[in-house]
Motif scaffolding. Structure first.
Motif, short mmCIF file in Angstrom:
data_model
loop_
_atom_site.label_atom_id
_atom_site.label_comp_id
_atom_site.label_asym_id
_atom_site.label_seq_id
_atom_site.Cartn_x
_atom_site.Cartn_y
_atom_site.Cartn_z
N UNK A 71 0.85 -1.20 0.00
CA UNK A 71 0.00 0.00 0.00
C UNK A 71 0.88 1.24 0.00
N UNK A 72 0.25 2.38 -0.20
CA UNK A 72 1.00 3.63 -0.07
C UNK A 72 1.25 3.87 1.42
N UNK A 73 2.44 4.28 1.75
CA UNK A 73 2.81 4.49 3.14
C UNK A 73 2.12 5.75 3.67
N UNK A 74 1.30 5.63 4.75
CA UNK A 74 0.70 6.85 5.31
C UNK A 74 1.78 7.74 5.93
N UNK A 75 1.69 9.04 5.70
CA UNK A 75 2.68 9.98 6.25
C UNK A 75 2.11 10.73 7.46
N UNK A 76 0.84 11.14 7.36
CA UNK A 76 0.27 11.86 8.50
C UNK A 76 -1.04 12.53 8.18
N UNK A 77 -1.52 13.31 9.14
CA UNK A 77 -2.73 14.11 8.94
C UNK A 77 -2.43 15.54 9.41
N UNK A 78 -3.09 16.49 8.75
CA UNK A 78 -2.98 17.87 9.21
C UNK A 78 -4.37 18.30 9.64
N UNK A 79 -4.51 18.52 10.93
CA UNK A 79 -5.81 18.89 11.49
C UNK A 79 -5.87 20.40 11.68
N UNK B 241 -2.89 -8.19 -16.04
CA UNK B 241 -3.20 -7.12 -15.07
C UNK B 241 -4.55 -7.39 -14.41
N UNK B 242 -5.57 -7.71 -15.23
CA UNK B 242 -6.91 -7.92 -14.67
C UNK B 242 -7.00 -9.22 -13.87
N UNK B 243 -6.20 -10.19 -14.26
CA UNK B 243 -6.16 -11.44 -13.50
C UNK B 243 -5.67 -11.15 -12.07
N UNK B 244 -4.67 -10.29 -11.97
CA UNK B 244 -4.17 -9.91 -10.64
C UNK B 244 -5.21 -9.16 -9.85
N UNK B 245 -5.97 -8.28 -10.55
CA UNK B 245 -7.02 -7.52 -9.86
C UNK B 245 -8.05 -8.51 -9.28
N UNK B 246 -8.43 -9.52 -10.08
CA UNK B 246 -9.41 -10.51 -9.63
C UNK B 246 -8.90 -11.24 -8.39
N UNK B 247 -7.65 -11.67 -8.42
CA UNK B 247 -7.11 -12.46 -7.32
C UNK B 247 -6.91 -11.61 -6.05
N UNK B 248 -6.43 -10.37 -6.25
CA UNK B 248 -6.23 -9.48 -5.09
C UNK B 248 -7.57 -9.16 -4.42
N UNK B 249 -8.60 -8.94 -5.25
CA UNK B 249 -9.92 -8.63 -4.70
C UNK B 249 -10.44 -9.83 -3.91
N UNK C 150 5.76 -0.72 -11.45
CA UNK C 150 6.62 -0.82 -12.62
C UNK C 150 7.04 -2.27 -12.88
N UNK C 151 7.05 -3.10 -11.83
CA UNK C 151 7.40 -4.51 -12.04
C UNK C 151 6.19 -5.35 -12.45
N UNK C 152 5.04 -4.70 -12.62
CA UNK C 152 3.85 -5.41 -13.12
C UNK C 152 2.88 -5.83 -12.03
N UNK C 153 3.26 -5.67 -10.77
CA UNK C 153 2.34 -6.03 -9.68
C UNK C 153 1.26 -4.98 -9.51
N UNK C 154 0.11 -5.38 -8.99
CA UNK C 154 -0.95 -4.40 -8.73
C UNK C 154 -1.30 -4.41 -7.25
N UNK C 155 -1.86 -3.29 -6.78
CA UNK C 155 -2.41 -3.27 -5.42
C UNK C 155 -3.47 -2.18 -5.32
N UNK C 156 -4.54 -2.46 -4.53
CA UNK C 156 -5.55 -1.43 -4.33
C UNK C 156 -5.00 -0.35 -3.40
N UNK C 157 -5.39 0.90 -3.63
CA UNK C 157 -4.97 1.99 -2.75
C UNK C 157 -6.19 2.86 -2.43
N UNK C 158 -5.99 3.90 -1.66
CA UNK C 158 -7.08 4.80 -1.28
C UNK C 158 -8.19 4.04 -0.53
#
Lengths: 191, 330
Positions: free
Chosen positions: B144-152, B191-199, B222-230
């Motif tokens: 996943x994307x590394x969380x950095x913080x929140x600004x309140x 790409x879509x096969x990975x999306x199916x399996x990750x889901x 860039x290496x072809x792997x996928x991951x959900x974010x947000x």
């Protein structure tokens, strides 16, 4: 160099800059990306050096070329232009299709002005690469290494039309609404 | 006809420049930079809610806007005066939040490149939710994307969640699929096969759902792997449930969102999609690229025959409801 090449990883087609001239594109070690292609003849080598001096080429040449190949290190996230989807919205920090096509025109115009050459087709768009997330003032668009092999002398009549005709019909259709920006950029580039 | 035109009622639309300027202004008035130490137990029923309460507790009582950062970015708490330089990009232009990108620099010159997501006053809790769900995904061990913080903010201003910018990814909505399919059908399907399996993996973890699994929220490395974010709208508990309706509610929402984003036309003014199946029956296309592999993977992850039966029941219901939904949007 050999040690580094032994640690190479596959790269997704979405990012691969391979275009017929540039034959290898690889992730090397933890955070480097190299591309490679066979060294050209002396005229092409001369052109390559001129393109490099002009700042047209993506990345930087690796000095220790092998006798057969030219190697460049390129930004890891660089992407081929022809696999970009449309982006309509722009603004100061957005790189929209219009902006992209202006830059593509300007780059093509500068190549014409400085080398009296155009980027040859039938899919000239595959010679270009995009770098995302740049600081204002830096460039998003470059020719991929090996572009010197894709240059042909500029025809005397209407170089702008000649350059446009080298792009594929699919590409011209995709950016149809921004072709005027390409022309504006080209005129700027040849000045 | 009234002299009042329709335009008179349209509020000023905030531009990206305005959003960046507002962020910079708020950042410059930050009075307190703290480290966020969350204690997340993903086996609780609602760990995200508990985590959000922790974020509010950590940022409570400051006399001005507070920047609370993940321990990995503790260096931002030293030196004071964190500055921001925005980047130009093609990414994130379809984000409903109006996400933008740039570089944070502290007074000592140390930097981190970030994606900045604004959260309106009325939904400021979502900045904490966004941070906590990302921290939870990190704890799950998923890429996943590394969380950095929140600004309140201190007053009635925008809140922000920040995650680390990864230059080695792009989102699935950035791809010219027509050109990629023409160039390499195998890569396209991979790409879509990975999306199916990750889901399927996500839906097999317990009571976990992404909550907004559109193509714009799926990253391709860039290496072809996928991951959900947000993951801001995620449901995140490792407690499994045998109730088929509860499990269906989680998986159906993700698959429906994914399917819509694949099916809808790129030219659509509402929820524009990728238009992947413009030349074939949409269900056949979706089934071939995603659903069959998703269903097989889900059954494969079942830990015992009883769970396999539950999953088969859920998948049958999913198939029926997704096909019905497709008839509405297609």
């Amino acid at each position: 160099m050999i040690e580094a090449l032994q640690q190479q990883t596959q790269i997704s087609k979405r990012y691969r800059l391979a275009n017929g001239v540039l034959t290898e594109d690889m992730l090397v070690g933890a955070n480097q990306r190299w591309v490679a292609y066979p060294i050209g003849d002396s005229h092409q080598e001369q052109l390559r050096k001129r393109l490099e001096l002009g700042g047209f080429i993506l990345g930087a040449a690796i000095k220790s070329h092998t006798p057969e190949k030219t190697y460049y290190t390129v930004p890891i996230g660089a992407r081929p232009l022809h696999l970009e989807n449309n982006v309509v919205s722009g603004g100061q920090f957005g790189y929209s299709d219009q902006h992209l096509m202006y830059d593509l025109g300007e780059l093509s115009g500068r190549i014409h002005a400085e080398n009296n050459a155009i980027v040859a087709g039938p899919r000239a768009e595959t010679a270009f690469a995009i770098v995302d997330f740049i600081k204002p003032g830096d460039s998003h668009l470059y020719v991929a290494p090996g572009a010197e092999k894709l240059l042909i002398p500029t025809p005397e009549d209407n170089p702008l039309e000649a350059q446009i005709s080298q792009f594929s019909p699919d590409f011209l259709e995709q950016y149809h609404d921004s072709l005027h920006s390409f022309a504006d950029g080209y005129m700027r580039g040849v000045q | 006809m009234s002299e009042l035109t329709h335009e008179a009622y349209i509020p000023d639309v905030e531009t990206e420049e305005d959003r960046v300027a507002t962020f910079e202004q708020q950042l410059s008035s930050v009075t307190d930079v703290r480290t966020l130490n969350l204690e997340l137990d993903l086996y609780q029923e609602d760990p995200v809610r508990i985590g959000v309460n922790q974020v509010f507790a950590e940022t409570y009582g400051a006399s001005g806007p507070t920047l609370a950062v993940h321990p990995n970015f503790e260096f931002l708490t030293t030196g004071g005066d964190v500055g921001f330089q925005a980047f130009s990009t093609r990414t994130g232009k379809r984000s409903a939040h109006g996400v933008f990108f740039g570089q944070l620099t502290n007074k000592e010159g140390r930097t981190v490149e970030v994606a900045v997501k604004p959260h309106a006053v009325e939904a400021r809790h979502s900045s904490a939710t966004d941070y906590v769900t990302n921290a939870a995904v990190e704890k799950l061990g998923m890429h996943n994307l590394q969380p950095v913080g929140v600004m309140m903010p201190h007053n009635e201003e925008t809140a922000y969640s920040l995650s680390q910018l990864d230059r080695t990814i792009t989102t699935l909505d950035s791809i010219n699929w027509k050109a990629l399919r023409k160039q390499d059908r195998g890569d396209y399907e991979q790409i879509w096969s990975q999306v199916a399996r990750q889901t399927a993996l996500i839906h097999s973890l317990g009571s976990v759902a992404h909550g907004d699994l559109a193509a714009r929220n799926i990253a391709l490395k860039v290496d072809g792997g996928i991951f959900p974010m947000d993951w801001e709208r995620a449901k995140m508990s490792l407690n499994p449930t045998r109730d088929v309706e509860a499990r269906y509610a989680l998986s159906q929402e993700d698959l429906r969102e994914l399917m819509e984003s694949m099916v809808r036309s790129p030219q659509g003014s509402f929820k524009a999609g990728l238009g992947l199946f413009e030349h074939e029956d949409s269900w056949t296309g979706f089934e071939k690229l995603i659903f069959t592999e998703y269903a097989q993977t889900r059954v494969g992850y079942a830990r015992n025959p009883a769970e396999a039966r539950d999953v088969i029941e859920e998948v049958a219901e999913l198939q029926s409801s997704l096909r019905s939904h497709l008839r509405i949007i297609d």
